[in-house]
Every structure is written in C-alpha cells, then in structure tokens.
Motif scaffolding. Structure first.
Motif, PDB file in Angstrom:
ATOM      1  N   THR A 171      36.632  36.813  37.179  1.00 15.55           N
ATOM      2  CA  THR A 171      37.787  36.087  36.674  1.00 15.55           C
ATOM      3  C   THR A 171      38.960  37.032  36.486  1.00 15.55           C
ATOM      4  N   ALA A 172      40.150  36.464  36.501  1.00 15.36           N
ATOM      5  CA  ALA A 172      41.357  37.258  36.281  1.00 15.36           C
ATOM      6  C   ALA A 172      41.337  37.898  34.895  1.00 15.36           C
ATOM      7  N   ARG A 173      40.858  37.171  33.907  1.00 15.73           N
ATOM      8  CA  ARG A 173      40.806  37.683  32.538  1.00 15.73           C
ATOM      9  C   ARG A 173      39.905  38.911  32.426  1.00 15.73           C
ATOM     10  N   SER A 174      38.708  38.842  32.981  1.00 18.84           N
ATOM     11  CA  SER A 174      37.794  39.983  32.878  1.00 18.84           C
ATOM     12  C   SER A 174      38.279  41.163  33.716  1.00 18.84           C
ATOM     13  N   ALA A 175      38.943  40.891  34.844  1.00 17.42           N
ATOM     14  CA  ALA A 175      39.503  41.972  35.658  1.00 17.42           C
ATOM     15  C   ALA A 175      40.630  42.671  34.905  1.00 17.42           C
ATOM     16  N   ALA A 176      41.481  41.897  34.225  1.00 16.20           N
ATOM     17  CA  ALA A 176      42.592  42.476  33.459  1.00 16.20           C
ATOM     18  C   ALA A 176      42.075  43.307  32.296  1.00 16.20           C
ATOM     19  N   ARG A 223      41.134  48.682  29.958  1.00 10.28           N
ATOM     20  CA  ARG A 223      40.161  49.610  29.348  1.00 10.28           C
ATOM     21  C   ARG A 223      40.049  50.894  30.172  1.00 10.28           C
ATOM     22  N   GLU A 224      39.956  50.769  31.482  1.00  7.87           N
ATOM     23  CA  GLU A 224      39.846  51.938  32.352  1.00  7.87           C
ATOM     24  C   GLU A 224      41.103  52.799  32.271  1.00  7.87           C
ATOM     25  N   GLU A 258      47.015  39.766  40.152  1.00 10.04           N
ATOM     26  CA  GLU A 258      46.967  39.118  41.468  1.00 10.04           C
ATOM     27  C   GLU A 258      45.698  39.525  42.209  1.00 10.04           C
ATOM     28  N   ARG A 259      45.132  38.547  42.890  1.00  7.25           N
ATOM     29  CA  ARG A 259      43.945  38.776  43.705  1.00  7.25           C
ATOM     30  C   ARG A 259      44.359  39.668  44.865  1.00  7.25           C
ATOM     31  N   HIS A 260      43.542  40.682  45.144  1.00 10.71           N
ATOM     32  CA  HIS A 260      43.924  41.662  46.162  1.00 10.71           C
ATOM     33  C   HIS A 260      42.677  42.086  46.925  1.00 10.71           C
ATOM     34  N   ASP A 261      42.612  41.800  48.226  1.00 13.80           N
ATOM     35  CA  ASP A 261      41.461  42.132  49.072  1.00 13.80           C
ATOM     36  C   ASP A 261      40.166  41.697  48.390  1.00 13.80           C
ATOM     37  N   ASP A 262      39.269  42.673  48.077  1.00 13.46           N
ATOM     38  CA  ASP A 262      38.036  42.297  47.391  1.00 13.46           C
ATOM     39  C   ASP A 262      38.081  42.714  45.926  1.00 13.46           C
ATOM     40  N   GLY A 263      39.274  42.737  45.351  1.00 11.85           N
ATOM     41  CA  GLY A 263      39.419  43.092  43.941  1.00 11.85           C
ATOM     42  C   GLY A 263      40.667  42.464  43.362  1.00 11.85           C
ATOM     43  N   GLY A 308      35.828  44.118  42.703  1.00  7.32           N
ATOM     44  CA  GLY A 308      35.273  42.845  42.275  1.00  7.32           C
ATOM     45  C   GLY A 308      34.326  42.940  41.099  1.00  7.32           C
ATOM     46  N   GLU A 309      33.844  44.149  40.797  1.00  3.06           N
ATOM     47  CA  GLU A 309      32.936  44.346  39.663  1.00  3.06           C
ATOM     48  C   GLU A 309      33.666  44.872  38.430  1.00  3.06           C
ATOM     49  N   GLY A 310      34.970  45.111  38.542  1.00  4.23           N
ATOM     50  CA  GLY A 310      35.745  45.597  37.408  1.00  4.23           C
ATOM     51  C   GLY A 310      35.883  47.113  37.361  1.00  4.23           C
ATOM     52  N   GLY A 311      35.389  47.819  38.378  1.00  2.93           N
ATOM     53  CA  GLY A 311      35.492  49.277  38.417  1.00  2.93           C
ATOM     54  C   GLY A 311      36.847  49.717  38.942  1.00  2.93           C
ATOM     55  N   LEU A 312      37.363  50.801  38.397  1.00  9.79           N
ATOM     56  CA  LEU A 312      38.661  51.315  38.794  1.00  9.79           C
ATOM     57  C   LEU A 312      38.632  51.818  40.227  1.00  9.79           C
ATOM     58  N   VAL A 313      39.595  51.394  41.021  1.00  8.06           N
ATOM     59  CA  VAL A 313      39.758  51.868  42.397  1.00  8.06           C
ATOM     60  C   VAL A 313      40.930  52.844  42.438  1.00  8.06           C
ATOM     61  N   SER A 314      42.071  52.447  41.838  1.00  7.23           N
ATOM     62  CA  SER A 314      43.239  53.320  41.804  1.00  7.23           C
ATOM     63  C   SER A 314      44.187  52.849  40.711  1.00  7.23           C
ATOM     64  N   TYR A 315      45.120  53.751  40.342  1.00  6.78           N
ATOM     65  CA  TYR A 315      46.199  53.369  39.447  1.00  6.78           C
ATOM     66  C   TYR A 315      47.408  54.244  39.744  1.00  6.78           C
ATOM     67  N   ARG A 316      48.580  53.738  39.403  1.00  8.88           N
ATOM     68  CA  ARG A 316      49.803  54.535  39.537  1.00  8.88           C
ATOM     69  C   ARG A 316      50.845  53.972  38.569  1.00  8.88           C
TER      70      ARG A 316
END
Length: 138
Positions: A55-60, A65-66, A82-87, A116-124
């Motif tokens: 869900t968008a809520r759990s992803a946010a 947190r990350e 926003e939904r993006h590829d597989d995350g 999709g599991e809530g793990g950090l891929v990148s940030y900027r």
C-alpha cells in the motif's frame, strides 16, 4: 489436595518437568547456504522476508523510517507518493536546521525510492528551502 493446587504457588515440592521431544538430526543441521545466511532472529524479523509494502501508506512509512535512519533527521511530512516500476517513489519533507523564528527553519525535500517490500533502493535531496518562503511552482 496439595498446597500447590490450593493457591497456585510452589511450596518447595518437587515437580516433574515435562520432557521436550527431540528433533531428528536432519532437522537440527543447517545446510551450508543456511549457515552463511543470518537466522530470522539475527535479521530482526521472523519469517523468510520483509512484509510487503503493497500500500502507499506502508511504503511511505517505510521510506520515512529508512531516511530517518540514514540522515538522522526526523521527517516532518510526506509530500508525494507515486507508484514507480516495481516499487514506490516517495517525497519526504525533513527539518534540517531549526532556527528562531521558526519561519527561518531550513527544510529539505528528499525523493526516496523503496522496493515492493519497503526496502530502501535510493534517496536524494531534491531541494532545500526556508519554511517561511512560499513555493514557486508554475
């Protein structure tokens, strides 16, 4: 009726301990690949993987947190999801520098990508701005 049964306390009487069933040797040995991988307890979660952030809520929440763990600043708000590829691609607003008066606080907006599991891929950090300044979007 014994004193233990009467009030639920053990008054020094010996009780027989229940015996645990032994596991077969094949279940107690870990394979070589399992030995290299940390156990569920060592990873800090039970089961075989992270709970999916579908869900968008759990992803946010996961993104905030990350990000907090990485940069050491508490998130103030979620600015976009926003939904993006597989995350998910999440906009997170963070108070970077507190000043007096509050209108001169320095805020930053970070763009955080989580899988999709809530793990950090990148940030900027997308931008920094004073709290008192209005947004200049056209």
């Amino acid at each position: 009726m014994g004193s233990e049964e009467r009030d639920g306390r053990d008054h020094g009487e010996e009780r027989e301990r229940p015996r645990r069933a032994r596991r077969p040797a094949s279940e107690t040995r870990r394979s070589a690949s399992d030995a290299r991988r940390p156990s569920a307890d060592a990873r800090g979660r039970s089961g075989d993987a992270r709970r999916p952030a579908t869900t968008a809520r759990s992803a946010a929440r996961s993104a905030a947190r990350e990000l907090r763990d990485l940069i050491g600043h508490d998130p103030e708000s979620i600015t976009s999801v926003e939904r993006h590829d597989d995350g998910w691609l999440i906009g997170v607003e963070v108070l970077e520098t507190h000043r007096i008066p509050d209108s001169t606080d320095i805020l930053a907006e970070y763009r955080v990508e989580v899988d999709g599991e809530g793990g950090l891929v990148s940030y900027r950090r997308a931008r920094r701005y004073y709290r008192g300044r209005s947004e200049e979007r056209t």
